[in-house]
Design a protein around this motif. Structure first.
Motif, PDB file in Angstrom:
ATOM      1  N   UNK A  19       0.829  -1.197   0.000  1.00 25.17           N
ATOM      2  CA  UNK A  19       0.000   0.000   0.000  1.00 25.17           C
ATOM      3  C   UNK A  19       0.862   1.245   0.000  1.00 25.17           C
ATOM      4  N   UNK A  20       1.945   1.190   0.721  1.00 24.37           N
ATOM      5  CA  UNK A  20       2.724   2.404   0.957  1.00 24.37           C
ATOM      6  C   UNK A  20       3.808   2.667  -0.093  1.00 24.37           C
ATOM      7  N   UNK A  21       3.814   1.879  -1.154  1.00 21.29           N
ATOM      8  CA  UNK A  21       4.820   2.174  -2.173  1.00 21.29           C
ATOM      9  C   UNK A  21       4.224   3.039  -3.267  1.00 21.29           C
ATOM     10  N   UNK A  45     -12.075   6.460  10.589  1.00 20.02           N
ATOM     11  CA  UNK A  45     -10.720   6.921  10.855  1.00 20.02           C
ATOM     12  C   UNK A  45     -10.441   8.061   9.889  1.00 20.02           C
ATOM     13  N   UNK A  46     -10.035   9.183  10.414  1.00 20.85           N
ATOM     14  CA  UNK A  46      -9.804  10.331   9.543  1.00 20.85           C
ATOM     15  C   UNK A  46      -8.336  10.715   9.591  1.00 20.85           C
ATOM     16  N   UNK A  47      -7.729  10.802   8.450  1.00 23.09           N
ATOM     17  CA  UNK A  47      -6.308  11.128   8.411  1.00 23.09           C
ATOM     18  C   UNK A  47      -6.099  12.607   8.116  1.00 23.09           C
ATOM     19  N   UNK A  57       3.005  10.235   3.242  1.00 26.61           N
ATOM     20  CA  UNK A  57       2.475  10.217   4.599  1.00 26.61           C
ATOM     21  C   UNK A  57       1.164   9.449   4.678  1.00 26.61           C
ATOM     22  N   UNK A  58       0.277   9.747   3.763  1.00 27.09           N
ATOM     23  CA  UNK A  58      -1.059   9.180   3.824  1.00 27.09           C
ATOM     24  C   UNK A  58      -1.073   7.692   3.484  1.00 27.09           C
ATOM     25  N   UNK A  59      -0.315   7.313   2.485  1.00 28.95           N
ATOM     26  CA  UNK A  59      -0.313   5.902   2.132  1.00 28.95           C
ATOM     27  C   UNK A  59       0.386   5.087   3.215  1.00 28.95           C
ATOM     28  N   UNK A  60       1.326   5.710   3.894  1.00 27.54           N
ATOM     29  CA  UNK A  60       2.007   4.982   4.959  1.00 27.54           C
ATOM     30  C   UNK A  60       1.091   4.798   6.168  1.00 27.54           C
ATOM     31  N   UNK A  61       0.369   5.845   6.522  1.00 24.54           N
ATOM     32  CA  UNK A  61      -0.624   5.699   7.586  1.00 24.54           C
ATOM     33  C   UNK A  61      -1.615   4.604   7.196  1.00 24.54           C
ATOM     34  N   UNK A  62      -2.057   4.680   5.972  1.00 23.64           N
ATOM     35  CA  UNK A  62      -3.057   3.730   5.479  1.00 23.64           C
ATOM     36  C   UNK A  62      -2.568   2.293   5.597  1.00 23.64           C
TER      37      UNK A  62
END
Lengths: 336, 336
Positions: free
Chosen positions: A70-72, B121-123, B74-79
């Motif tokens: 997901x994070x890539x 969940x709100x980012x 940032x967002x994809x990593x949180x996700x």
DNA sequence: ACCTTTCATGTAACCGCTTGTGTCACGGAG
DNA sequence: CTCCGTGACACAAGCGGTTACATGAAAGGT
């Protein structure tokens, strides 16, 4: 607890069936009645219950997206394209990763899909992957992104061509000893890296250059992987004068390794990647850009279309999207 | 079309009620019966229908994740952290972006949440954001990630402290003319950038340094934004000797601008960011690392816990996660 | 003027599971 | 030996929509 369709029906003085038809835009509803129902539903702040609707109709309005990461960059960018389309189509997007963020394998997603979604989008899972096999075995509308596979609809670039273009660019610059930074050497056709590698071979052969196995290195599709592979290439007795990295992130890693060896990308050694990563411009990397977001967008559109038309077996066609070479400072003519 | 609970019940010679209880591990089922039912369900390849289960029980087993961007680091990593937890908890993750990939606003997600998910969940949506307000107005279990807000549970870092640490590091290196690259100057408390800025101010005041408005520049939280802001700073009559960028991506942009002006980050001008972006090591950027993936992970865990315990009003507490300064080559002592 | 369409709407049978309420047998207490 | 508590299940009423079919009135054809 909430307001149900019955409340709306009572308030409008009609039956629930009419409310259901009116709200979903079905024909055979008087326009005056429809408007009245819509108004009342609005006033009552009524929202349809998805569970009930799904149970009764058999359709879930959900699409699952299955991805290894997901994070890539590549995956999150595809995802953003997919999400954009599904959201406008009013469909829910269920996100499932095949592996944990640490890269460990996880429970296969296939069992979790049954009866839960109408269709599936799979991002860049190699054809022989068991999880992918299980998903396909479910027999629901599915399309693949970033990877082609016979008899399954997919949206991808022409990876062979991408590899060819990247390599040809280096050849045109006069390079002959061209190295390759590849993914792990899995024996499987149809993966992106294998196709790109075939493109590389074709370009080399077309230019009557020899493909030297000593100039191939492997690593993960990450910065670290690229760094490691490039380091291996640099410790050869005669390193290549140019390198084709299978992805931009690997190319970044290669840059890092070059720097560590006092080499400037684009001077002593030329470097070309594939992706069009956000950072590639910043790092002045020559790369074969692929329309990653469009990959997701178009795959989602095709899937939505298929689900809408309810044509079960008309599996959509496979779609090839174009790539584009962007020349930057990391490649230059071979030095005399 | 599929196998229903009734088929399993018939095959096992019990009622559907018993099958339901047995399969969900409820008490008051004989262990022999339970095992038999489980075996038969397995043999029949039975999967529970989520829609029916949801309709009957009122619980959806779904959590929505609302984010302004999907494809940013940032967002994809949180996700990815969130997804990891939700998947192990057996919950479905519904992904909704608040804006299109092009950054345009979209239909507010709030109406689409009602009756559809158990929690949200709100980012990193700023407190005054109307979409966020609507979501909160729904009154369902919600927690925020990367942002704190009174009376709403959240998981975030101490942004004031992060700003302070970054600034103090520059101060300790002897810098006095310290510039700031900030997000757009919105009048709103509680946003991450404002808190970081307050930390900056506190550090400056604590060191008896003056905060010079001329040394502040604004831009989007992107490479381009940082580049633009840094360019503005560099065209001052007396540029700063050090710069605090509110995010790593802005810092990358700042690096780009510096290079364009023939300046090397960490030599003429020191640069510190916040995030711990994947690329920061590669680019040798000093930064205040925040545990981005853990932010998502912990928020998801808290939400799952809350949903499990079914304690409606016991809104979880707000959680602060630690940050860590990592010193790299982009910062160095002020030159004499 | 009568019969057939056509359209708008109502009726009610599901969709597949959950859960409150019974029922029954068994076993220990009185 | 009867009484009652308890555990294991069965029964059946929902949950909130969808949709095939029925109905009746208005419209149209001859």
């Amino acid at each position: 607890m909430g307001i149900t369709i019955k409340d709306v029906a009572d308030a409008a003085g009609v039956s629930t069936a009419t409310v259901s038809r009116a709200l979903r835009g079905l024909p055979n509803v008087d326009s005056a009645t429809r408007e009245r129902i819509q108004r009342i539903a609005g006033e009552l702040d009524y929202v349809i219950s998805p569970s009930a609707s799904r149970l009764a109709s058999g359709r879930t309005g959900c699409v699952a997206v299955i991805t290894p990461y997901i994070a890539r960059w590549y995956f999150s960018t595809v995802l953003s394209g997919v999400e954009s389309v599904l959201q406008s189509a009013g469909m829910d997007l269920l996100l499932m990763s095949v592996s944990t963020p640490d890269g460990q394998h996880r429970l296969p997603p296939a069992p979790r899909l049954r009866r839960r979604v109408d269709g599936v989008l799979v991002i860049a899972l190699p054809p022989q992957d068991s999880q992918l096999q299980e998903v396909l075995a479910l027999g629901m509308p599915t399309s693949l992104i970033g990877l082609s596979m016979p008899s399954v609809p997919s949206v991808a670039i022409d990876d062979v061509l991408a590899g060819q273009i990247a390599t040809q660019h280096l050849i045109n610059l006069g390079h002959e000893r061209i190295g390759v930074i590849n993914g792990a050497p899995i024996v499987s056709p149809y993966t992106a890296e294998n196709d790109r590698y075939r493109g590389f071979e074709q370009a080399m052969l077309g230019a009557h250059l020899t493909v030297d196995p000593m100039l191939e290195a492997y690593g993960y599709f990450t910065i670290a992987g690229g760094e490691q592979a490039m380091t291996a290439l640099l410790t050869q007795k005669v390193p290549p004068t140019a390198v084709f990295a299978m992805s931009d992130e690997m190319a970044f890693g290669a840059m890092k390794a070059m720097r560590a060896h006092g080499i400037t990308p684009g001077k002593e050694i030329s470097l070309v990647g594939v992706d069009g990563h956000d950072m590639s411009e910043f790092l002045d990397l020559t790369t074969v850009v692929q329309p990653v977001q469009d990959l997701g967008r178009i795959a989602a559109e095709a899937l939505v279309l298929q689900l809408r038309s309810a044509s079960p077996e008309i599996a959509g066609e496979s779609i090839r999207l174009p790539t584009q070479l962007i020349v930057r400072g990391s490649t230059s003519p071979r030095r005399a």
